[in-house]
Motif scaffolding. Sequence first.
Motif, PDB file in Angstrom:
ATOM      1  N   ILE A 392       3.383  -0.732 -10.026  1.00 50.13           N
ATOM      2  CA  ILE A 392       4.294  -0.605  -9.065  1.00 50.13           C
ATOM      3  C   ILE A 392       2.686  -0.654  -7.805  1.00 50.13           C
ATOM      4  CG2 ILE A 392       4.512   1.599  -7.258  1.00 50.13           C
ATOM      5  CD1 ILE A 392       4.750   3.953 -10.172  1.00 50.13           C
ATOM      6  N   SER A 393       4.032  -1.715  -6.565  1.00 50.12           N
ATOM      7  CA  SER A 393       3.423  -2.253  -5.703  1.00 50.12           C
ATOM      8  C   SER A 393       3.292  -1.578  -4.791  1.00 50.12           C
ATOM      9  CB  SER A 393       3.644  -3.221  -5.854  1.00 50.12           C
ATOM     10  OG  SER A 393       3.135  -4.176  -4.290  1.00 50.12           O
ATOM     11  N   LEU A 394       2.178  -0.922  -3.906  1.00 50.37           N
ATOM     12  CA  LEU A 394       2.859   0.122  -3.015  1.00 50.37           C
ATOM     13  C   LEU A 394       2.869  -0.751  -1.102  1.00 50.37           C
ATOM     14  CD1 LEU A 394       1.141   3.700  -3.568  1.00 50.37           C
ATOM     15  CD2 LEU A 394       3.621   3.277  -3.678  1.00 50.37           C
ATOM     16  N   ASN A 395       3.375  -0.262  -0.366  1.00 48.89           N
ATOM     17  CA  ASN A 395       3.436  -0.810   0.859  1.00 48.89           C
ATOM     18  C   ASN A 395       2.195   0.353   1.420  1.00 48.89           C
ATOM     19  OD1 ASN A 395       2.818  -2.075   3.617  1.00 48.89           O
ATOM     20  ND2 ASN A 395       5.609  -1.626   3.850  1.00 48.89           N
ATOM     21  N   THR A 396       0.625  -0.148   1.749  1.00 50.50           N
ATOM     22  CA  THR A 396      -0.193   1.422   1.709  1.00 50.50           C
ATOM     23  C   THR A 396      -0.512   0.486   3.505  1.00 50.50           C
ATOM     24  OG1 THR A 396      -2.321  -1.143   1.547  1.00 50.50           O
ATOM     25  CG2 THR A 396      -1.214   1.245  -0.605  1.00 50.50           C
ATOM     26  N   ASN A 397       0.368  -0.326   3.813  1.00 53.26           N
ATOM     27  CA  ASN A 397      -0.008  -0.247   5.415  1.00 53.26           C
ATOM     28  C   ASN A 397       0.679   0.911   6.150  1.00 53.26           C
ATOM     29  OD1 ASN A 397      -0.707  -3.509   6.084  1.00 53.26           O
ATOM     30  ND2 ASN A 397       0.998  -3.431   5.220  1.00 53.26           N
ATOM     31  N   PHE A 398       1.197   1.844   5.490  1.00 52.54           N
ATOM     32  CA  PHE A 398       1.806   3.122   5.543  1.00 52.54           C
ATOM     33  C   PHE A 398       0.935   3.910   6.455  1.00 52.54           C
ATOM     34  CE2 PHE A 398       6.332   1.685   4.699  1.00 52.54           C
ATOM     35  CZ  PHE A 398       6.698   1.174   5.458  1.00 52.54           C
ATOM     36  N   PHE A 399      -0.133   4.041   5.244  1.00 51.21           N
ATOM     37  CA  PHE A 399      -0.863   4.713   5.393  1.00 51.21           C
ATOM     38  C   PHE A 399      -2.697   3.906   6.205  1.00 51.21           C
ATOM     39  CE2 PHE A 399       0.958   4.675   1.797  1.00 51.21           C
ATOM     40  CZ  PHE A 399       0.425   6.021   0.787  1.00 51.21           C
ATOM     41  N   TYR A 400      -2.372   2.987   7.122  1.00 48.45           N
ATOM     42  CA  TYR A 400      -3.615   2.083   7.713  1.00 48.45           C
ATOM     43  C   TYR A 400      -3.681   3.186   9.443  1.00 48.45           C
ATOM     44  CZ  TYR A 400      -6.431  -1.546   9.391  1.00 48.45           C
ATOM     45  OH  TYR A 400      -7.507  -2.221   9.527  1.00 48.45           O
ATOM     46  N   ARG A 401      -5.006   3.461   9.138  1.00 48.53           N
ATOM     47  CA  ARG A 401      -4.716   3.839  10.559  1.00 48.53           C
ATOM     48  C   ARG A 401      -4.968   3.218  11.925  1.00 48.53           C
ATOM     49  NH1 ARG A 401     -10.746   7.282  11.622  1.00 48.53           N
ATOM     50  NH2 ARG A 401     -11.102   4.775  10.966  1.00 48.53           N
ATOM     51  N   PHE A 438       0.214   0.308 -13.733  1.00 47.86           N
ATOM     52  CA  PHE A 438      -0.501  -0.018 -12.912  1.00 47.86           C
ATOM     53  C   PHE A 438      -0.258   0.284 -11.541  1.00 47.86           C
ATOM     54  CE2 PHE A 438      -2.160  -4.010 -15.754  1.00 47.86           C
ATOM     55  CZ  PHE A 438      -3.600  -2.567 -16.654  1.00 47.86           C
ATOM     56  N   ILE A 439      -0.765   0.647 -10.534  1.00 49.21           N
ATOM     57  CA  ILE A 439      -0.366   0.578  -9.517  1.00 49.21           C
ATOM     58  C   ILE A 439      -1.566  -0.304  -8.353  1.00 49.21           C
ATOM     59  CG2 ILE A 439      -0.787   2.132  -7.256  1.00 49.21           C
ATOM     60  CD1 ILE A 439      -0.156   4.444  -8.768  1.00 49.21           C
ATOM     61  N   ILE A 440      -0.581  -1.123  -7.934  1.00 49.01           N
ATOM     62  CA  ILE A 440      -1.416  -2.074  -6.538  1.00 49.01           C
ATOM     63  C   ILE A 440      -1.036  -2.102  -5.414  1.00 49.01           C
ATOM     64  CG2 ILE A 440      -0.923  -3.180  -8.775  1.00 49.01           C
ATOM     65  CD1 ILE A 440       1.093  -5.090  -6.813  1.00 49.01           C
ATOM     66  N   GLY A 441      -1.708  -1.842  -4.525  1.00 44.99           N
ATOM     67  CA  GLY A 441      -1.794  -1.832  -2.883  1.00 44.99           C
ATOM     68  C   GLY A 441      -2.733  -3.059  -2.531  1.00 44.99           C
ATOM     69  N   HIS A 442      -2.742  -3.232  -1.153  1.00 45.99           N
ATOM     70  CA  HIS A 442      -3.720  -4.011  -0.272  1.00 45.99           C
ATOM     71  C   HIS A 442      -4.879  -2.824  -0.242  1.00 45.99           C
ATOM     72  CE1 HIS A 442      -5.437  -6.582   2.585  1.00 45.99           C
ATOM     73  NE2 HIS A 442      -4.980  -5.680   2.844  1.00 45.99           N
ATOM     74  N   MET A 443      -4.353  -1.860   0.728  1.00 45.28           N
ATOM     75  CA  MET A 443      -5.996  -1.229   0.317  1.00 45.28           C
ATOM     76  C   MET A 443      -5.637  -0.160   0.152  1.00 45.28           C
ATOM     77  SD  MET A 443      -6.227   1.203   4.062  1.00 45.28           S
ATOM     78  CE  MET A 443      -5.036   2.037   4.317  1.00 45.28           C
TER      79      MET A 443
END
Length: 712
Positions: A392-401, A438-443
């Motif tokens: 599962i690839s998450l777009n973690t930019n939605f979490f980025y402050r 497996f969860i992958i993401g940038h941050m």
Amino acid sequence: MHEFCFLVCLVLSTVVTNSGHVQAFPVFNANKNTVWKPTEHISELSQNPWTKLSLNIADTESVDYIPVSVADFAIAEHNLNSINNSTDNSISCSMCKAVVKPLRKLMFSNSSQSLALFTGVILCKLFRINSPNVCEHIVPIFGPWAFTVLSHTFFEVDHICGLVGSCPKQNSNFDEWEVTLPAKHTEPDPDGNQVETQQSDGEDEEDAMYVMHLSDWHHDPEYREGYEADCDEPLCCRVPPANPTAVKRSAGKWGDFQCDSPRVLLMNMLEYIPTVVPRVDLVVMTGDQPPHDIWLETVDSMLNVTRTTARDLGGTFYNHLNHIKVFPTIGNHDAIPANSFPTSRTQDAPSSQWVYDELAEQWSVWLPNTTTESLRTRGGYSAIASPGLKIISLNTNFFYRLNWWMLMRPRDEPDPEGTLGWLVNELQQAENDGDKVFIIGHMSPIHLDADHVLGMQFARVVARYHDIIAGQFYGHSHFDEFQIFYDVEKQRRDNSPNPDPINMAYLGPSVTPFTKLNPAFRVYKYSRKTHRLLNHYTYSFDLEEANKPGNEPQWYLLYDAKTAYGLKDLNPTTWHDLTTDFLVPRNVIPDQQTFSTDGSQPTDPLHKYATFSTRNPAYHFPNCIKKGSSFGEASCRKRAVCQLRGGKSGPYGGSDLCDPISGKAVDALRKTDAPLRKHSEGAALRIAGILVGWHGAFEDQNDQDGEAVCRS
């Protein structure tokens, strides 16, 4: 009358700012001794790129309307105060809006924005925040973005009138939202969280899967060997104007600690990778392909880097290594401008669709067709990596402050683009099918750069599905790190002092040497039978040694986790116990470098962690190892451990996991990360900072105890 005083001050400041428009504020260029008009240096920025409003024409009608509004407000306020025992605030609210609305229009008019951008460039140069070249480019890029977000958040009419008490306060209640978690209907995995008896690495080769982890590639096509490596800009080793004519320290062939990755470094690494392990079964790449030149990047330059990277990875893993699958994820630098990822429902914001469409096309050689719709919708996807294992690839930019568009998302969108809800659905499907994930993401979503509320909800998701999440892999910080997840829900139910460790996140080291880090990559050994990570191995090379005449990179195994730390397994409880060990100093020599001259490793556990985290003998991390630190050694150790346990601005800061760090201090830190609609003053200050400085703009700063603050 405090509302009236506040609004009068707002009126006066706005009118003064716009009196006579921009031309009334001549600023002299020290070199030319002539009036420097804004349009002479930011003439190419003729309109706000998001709202499409012109920045060149003065709004005289807005200025002329202000005195009338003020007079009306003063008369109405006087009449309202003459009414005894009046409890109706609707008149005051209406008057407040009548005044603030034209003021807001004026504050964000073309002339006001032009003047502010002009002033931002001057202040940037005056206080030497960065080089004149960077100042002149970055303010016109990020300034309009900041104006747009501020005008839709802190300076909204309803928000300001609520702030002064004339109208009801406008809250989004983002911090009260919780992602819906289905009840567990199936029995947990019989292996559960039990500590298994670890087999030796050589006894299960047929069962083992090797996972390559590449992160923070940051390929710089403009890197030039021999150019200035010690320049006055955030990124060096490039052609002028980033470099003076006289070179103080020339850039080496294989890279430099102040620069991003030359292509020759990346190709050398890809040639070495096949020799590392018996085989590579799959590759995860956790984002950030373009360089850190955020003041110069264009769509074309970004596409050039991402397309080159896709070709290079394809040539190595797809063509030469028997069609090995690569599972990428999107980083905060994989957009223009950097960090810019609005949701599809955010008004007056650019669309990220072109980024998602482009990457979906580039990644189609590895990913199945079933990933396309989700990738083009939210920048994330899921795919089966091997029988019984889901990625599962998450777009973690939605979490980025520092993704300021998140401050503008609609009040009824607490879950950006439905990302966490989608994640729950994917995990639930995996649970139903009996798969591991497996969860992958940038941050990491519980990183200190992440939004606290979304991080809390992500931690709840992990707690619910921890028995099927076999691994989490991220990047972003450039350091070699890990984070522990805990079950706070169970802690509350059991009324226990501390939650149980239940899952792990591994933050892979960066390929780029920016800044002061030797390039590195990671390999994980995973058991298909037990569905557990058996070990991980980090490879690096000495960049300074490689740059000596006639040399080339000599890649070597920097460490493997089990041997280096004496771990019996990679169970979350084992990692938690290691962080407890970090709190106890052992044979620490205050002046000792992270690497000894004879190549031996330090014996102190936290010192050893610092060695592996930075991969550089000249880099003290954290600073409690360094003599003369402003923090006491014990304090620094506690802070480092708190971060590894996800406590500093993370979901576990209120527990005793960060003890004996002051709970009040942690709680205060957490409050600063609350959503803009409820704590917009802090967010406004963070946004305004970009006009005169770079709070995280170049992701290269560290706080005093050596923890990475905003690197990416």
